[in-house]
Write a protein that holds these residues in place. Structure first.
Motif: not given
Length: 190
Positions: A135-144
Motif C-alpha cells: 500500500y502506497n496511499l493512505f486516507a483516514m476516514l471518519h464515520g458514525r
C-alpha cells in the motif's frame, strides 16, 4: 486549534542596533516568536479574538501576533495552524485508516483528489514495503458507524478506478494522545 512547528536554520546575525529583534535561538526563533510559539503550542484560546488573547499574554497586539505567525509560516518554522477535532466526542466512533495499492504513476494526482473528498481528514503517500505491504496511499476516514466508513471507502475505490489494485480498512481500536513538537520553556531545548 493546533500549531505545528518545525525547526529551521537560524537567520544570519546583524550588527547590534537598539531597534533590532533579539537574535534567534538554535531553532531560528527570536524571543518574541518563541513566546508566541510557547503561548500557542497547546492550542489557540477558544475566544472570539484568539490573536488578541495571545497578544495580551506575550505583550503585543493581536495584529502583531498574527503577522509574526504568518512570517514564521513563510519561513517554515510553523508548518500549519489547524483545528484538531476530537472525532469521538463529535460522534465519529468508527475511524478507519484506508490503505490503497495505487499505480505509482497515478498516486500523486489521485491523492490530491482523495484529499479533497469530504470525510477524508488525512491523505498521504507512503513507501511500499514489499512483499508484505503493497500500500502506497493512505486516507483516514471518519464515520458514525463502520457501515458509513465502508460506504466512504467504496466511494474512494470508485474514484481511484483502474489505478487501484487493492485496499484495506484499518479501524482504530483505541485513542492515542496526539501532540506535535513542543518547545521547552527554557530557550534552546525542544
Amino acid at each position: 486549534m493546533s500549531v505545528s512547528i518545525c525547526r529551521s536554520r537560524p537567520a544570519p546575525r546583524r550588527e547590534a542596533d537598539e531597534n533590532a529583534v533579539p537574535p534567534p535561538d538554535a531553532g531560528g526563533l527570536d524571543a518574541a516568536d518563541r513566546a508566541i510559539v510557547l503561548a500557542t503550542q497547546a492550542g489557540l484560546p477558544l475566544v472570539p479574538d484568539p490573536w488578541g488573547a495571545v497578544g495580551r499574554e506575550v505583550g503585543m497586539s493581536g495584529e502583531a501576533v498574527l503577522e509574526r505567525m504568518r512570517a514564521m509560516q513563510e519561513r517554515g518554522v510553523i508548518r500549519r495552524v489547524a483545528a484538531v477535532p476530537n472525532h469521538y466526542r463529535l460522534g465519529y466512533v468508527a475511524n478507519g485508516m484506508t490503505v490503497w495499492d495505487v499505480d505509482d504513476a497515478e498516486v500523486e494526482r489521485l491523492g490530491r483528489e482523495v484529499a479533497a473528498i469530504e470525510g477524508v481528514s488525512h491523505c498521504y503517500r507512503r513507501p511500499r514495503h514489499l512483499p508484505h505491504w503493497p500500500y502506497n496511499l493512505f486516507a483516514m476516514l471518519h464515520g458514525r458507524s463502520r457501515e458509513e466508513v465502508e460506504h466512504q471507502a467504496a466511494v474512494l475505490r470508485e474514484r481511484l478506478g483502474e489505478a487501484c489494485r487493492d485496499h484495506r480498512i484499518l479501524y482504530s481500536s483505541r485513542i492515542l494522545k496526539k501532540t506535535g513538537l513542543r518547545l521547552s520553556r527554557r530557550a534552546g531545548q525542544a
